[in-house]
Design a protein around this motif. Structure first.
Motif: not given
Length: 205
Positions: A51-53, A57-61, A64-68, A100-105
């Motif tokens: 899920l690295a890419r 991508d989520h950090l930039v855009t 999240p894509g479907p897998e993430l 964990f940064d992109v997970l809901d707080r």
């Protein structure tokens, strides 16, 4: 009949095979063993390596894509969490932190969490207390007292019996005790409001 608990193990190992994934599997097994006769548990492992890419991508855009998205939803729906990271530069890995940064707080508020880490030498074990535990305290999770660190020598002959095995069993028991009396989270999806109803509400406003 009480529904099974959902236990999610997040592994940030980068190699295949990975000692980080191995530790995650052993911790999940210890929790399952400690819950035998008390509660049923379903275990899911989230491997961050693939899920690295999508995470970047989520950090930039911000999307999240479907897998993430599926991985994030699994963690958000978990009754308990095992979080395992390799130690890089005396702290958690960037991949681990980014997930964990992109997970809901609010996702882990009140969720029992077992933290663990792997590294080349036991000198890195303090990363669990000065980096990983504060991260989950910030996310308002309930972190079990025993954190598990596995150095390279712990996987060798005798290392498991002398230290790693008992630590895994103790930490797994602590997480199991927190989960045993916990009602399972609802498994229902988000409420879907029909478009006509949304449109009517907008016109009324």
């Amino acid at each position: 009949m009480t529904a099974p608990l959902k236990l999610v193990a997040v592994s940030a190992g980068l190699s295949v095979p990975s000692s980080t994934r191995l530790l995650a599997d052993r911790l999940a097994g210890a929790v399952r063993t400690a819950l035998e006769g008390r509660r049923e548990v379903e275990v899911e492992v989230v491997e961050l390596r693939g899920l690295a890419r999508p995470i970047a991508d989520h950090l930039v855009t911000g999307f999240p894509g479907p897998e993430l998205r599926a991985a994030l939803e699994s963690v958000e729906a978990a009754d308990g969490l095992i979080a395992v990271t390799p130690v890089f530069s005396a702290s958690y890995s960037g991949l681990f932190k980014s997930f964990f940064d992109v997970l809901d707080r609010e996702a882990l508020t009140g969720t029992p969490v077992l933290i663990a880490a792997t590294g080349g030498t036991a000198r890195h074990s303090l990363a669990l207390e000065h980096a990983v535990r504060p991260l989950f305290a910030h996310l308002r999770a309930v972190v079990v007292p025993t954190a598990v660190f596995a150095a390279s020598e712990d996987w060798g002959p005798g290392g498991d019996a002398e230290g790693l095995g008992p630590r895994i069993a103790r930490a797994g028991g602590e997480l199991a005790d927190l989960l045993a009396g916990r009602p399972p989270r609802p498994r229902t999806g988000p409420e879907v409001v029909p478009f006509e109803q949304q449109l009517a509400a907008l016109r009324a406003g």
